[in-house]
Write an enzyme that holds these catalytic residues in place. Structure first.
Site, PDB file in Angstrom:
ATOM      1  N   HIS A  17       0.847  -1.207   0.000  1.00  0.00           N
ATOM      2  CA  HIS A  17       0.000   0.000   0.000  1.00  0.00           C
ATOM      3  C   HIS A  17       0.879   1.253   0.000  1.00  0.00           C
ATOM      4  CE1 HIS A  17      -3.149  -2.559   2.311  1.00  0.00           C
ATOM      5  NE2 HIS A  17      -3.635  -2.359   1.101  1.00  0.00           N
ATOM      6  N   LYS A  41     -17.894  -6.607   7.278  1.00  0.00           N
ATOM      7  CA  LYS A  41     -16.581  -7.273   7.351  1.00  0.00           C
ATOM      8  C   LYS A  41     -15.914  -6.891   8.671  1.00  0.00           C
ATOM      9  CE  LYS A  41     -13.182  -7.370   3.851  1.00  0.00           C
ATOM     10  NZ  LYS A  41     -12.755  -6.837   2.538  1.00  0.00           N
ATOM     11  N   ARG A  90      -1.741  -5.620  -8.596  1.00  0.00           N
ATOM     12  CA  ARG A  90      -0.711  -6.613  -8.280  1.00  0.00           C
ATOM     13  C   ARG A  90      -0.565  -7.672  -9.356  1.00  0.00           C
ATOM     14  NH1 ARG A  90      -3.324  -7.846  -2.575  1.00  0.00           N
ATOM     15  NH2 ARG A  90      -5.029  -7.785  -4.054  1.00  0.00           N
ATOM     16  N   SER A 127      -3.173  -7.671   2.724  1.00  0.00           N
ATOM     17  CA  SER A 127      -3.405  -7.575   4.172  1.00  0.00           C
ATOM     18  C   SER A 127      -3.955  -8.893   4.716  1.00  0.00           C
ATOM     19  CB  SER A 127      -4.397  -6.464   4.480  1.00  0.00           C
ATOM     20  OG  SER A 127      -3.900  -5.225   4.065  1.00  0.00           O
TER      21      SER A 127
HETATM   22  O1  PNS Z   1      -8.734  -2.861   0.118  1.00  0.00           O
HETATM   23  P1  PNS Z   1      -9.925  -3.388  -0.632  1.00  0.00           P
HETATM   24  O2  PNS Z   1     -10.859  -4.133   0.301  1.00  0.00           O
HETATM   25  O3  PNS Z   1      -9.546  -4.184  -1.845  1.00  0.00           O
HETATM   26  O4  PNS Z   1     -10.718  -2.095  -1.176  1.00  0.00           O
HETATM   27  C1  PNS Z   1     -11.911  -2.206  -1.926  1.00  0.00           C
HETATM   28  C2  PNS Z   1     -12.650  -0.857  -1.879  1.00  0.00           C
HETATM   29  C3  PNS Z   1     -12.918  -0.482  -0.425  1.00  0.00           C
HETATM   30  C4  PNS Z   1     -11.808   0.199  -2.526  1.00  0.00           C
HETATM   31  C5  PNS Z   1     -14.003  -1.011  -2.656  1.00  0.00           C
HETATM   32  O5  PNS Z   1     -14.721  -2.090  -2.132  1.00  0.00           O
HETATM   33  C6  PNS Z   1     -14.850   0.255  -2.593  1.00  0.00           C
HETATM   34  O6  PNS Z   1     -14.612   1.182  -3.335  1.00  0.00           O
HETATM   35  N1  PNS Z   1     -15.834   0.284  -1.659  1.00  0.00           N
HETATM   36  C7  PNS Z   1     -16.689   1.429  -1.435  1.00  0.00           C
HETATM   37  C8  PNS Z   1     -18.134   1.137  -1.846  1.00  0.00           C
HETATM   38  C9  PNS Z   1     -18.317   1.371  -3.345  1.00  0.00           C
HETATM   39  O7  PNS Z   1     -18.138   2.459  -3.839  1.00  0.00           O
HETATM   40  N2  PNS Z   1     -18.678   0.285  -4.062  1.00  0.00           N
HETATM   41  C10 PNS Z   1     -18.847   0.299  -5.492  1.00  0.00           C
HETATM   42  C11 PNS Z   1     -17.543  -0.051  -6.200  1.00  0.00           C
HETATM   43  S1  PNS Z   1     -17.711  -0.016  -7.947  1.00  0.00           S
END
Ligand code: PNS
Length: 160
Positions: A17, A41, A90, A127
């Site tokens: 990150h 979660k 990644r 993570s």
């Molecule tokens: O670290 P992660 O869990 O891979 O991050 C994923 C994250 C939090 C960036 C993604 O789930 C997100 O943007 N969540 C916010 C809710 C949202 O906007 N959902 C629609 C995505 S198209």
């Protein structure tokens, strides 16, 4: 001002990150690292703890700020006048999901996503894997900043 957001769960922040955050901070005037709250979660760390670790590990980057958000990322970007989402990439398997989210977010609000290929040193780093390895007392000290490693060790002991 060119503003970007690096969104994620950051449970906890890893060296992977930080690589993306640091590189983004060199490309934009202001970078917000946003801890996205997913109430379904349960994490190893609370949102406040994640924010604290992010603040400590990005303290040397003067144009980086830390925030949290519960809701759609595009709404956060609209409210904070942010025009670009930066995500680390990644692997090819990441790409499928990231592409879908980038296209959905653009469809919802017109926001652009920049996919930044990770440093190959961190291609395997997540993570979730760090937490799993640490739970079984594996050494993750080379994968996360020292202060994060200390917190993980303490939390694993508390959970036993
Ligand atoms: O670290 P992660 O869990 O891979 O991050 C994923 C994250 C939090 C960036 C993604 O789930 C997100 O943007 N969540 C916010 C809710 C949202 O906007 N959902 C629609 C995505 S198209």
């Amino acid at each position: 001002m060119r503003r970007a957001v690096c969104p994620g769960s950051y449970d906890p922040v890893t060296n992977g990150h930080l690589d993306v955050i640091e590189r983004a901070s060199g490309l934009f005037d202001e970078v917000t690292v946003a801890v996205l709250i997913n109430k379904s979660k349960r994490g190893m760390f609370s949102v406040d703890e994640r924010i604290e670790m992010l603040r400590d590990t990005t303290a040397s980057l003067s144009n980086v700020r830390i925030d949290s958000w519960h809701g759609l990322l595009v709404d956060y970007c609209r409210d904070n006048d942010i025009a670009t989402i930066v995500k680390g990439l990644r692997s090819v398997s990441d790409f499928d999901h990231e592409l879908q989210m980038a296209q959905m977010n653009r469809e919802l609000s017109g926001i652009e996503t920049m996919l930044m290929p990770n440093n190959p040193l961190y291609s395997f780093l997540a993570s979730s894997l760090v937490k799993e390895v640490a739970t079984y007392h594996g050494d993750v000290s080379h994968l996360v900043p020292e202060l994060v490693n200390e917190r993980i060790t303490k939390r694993v002991a508390e959970l036993e």
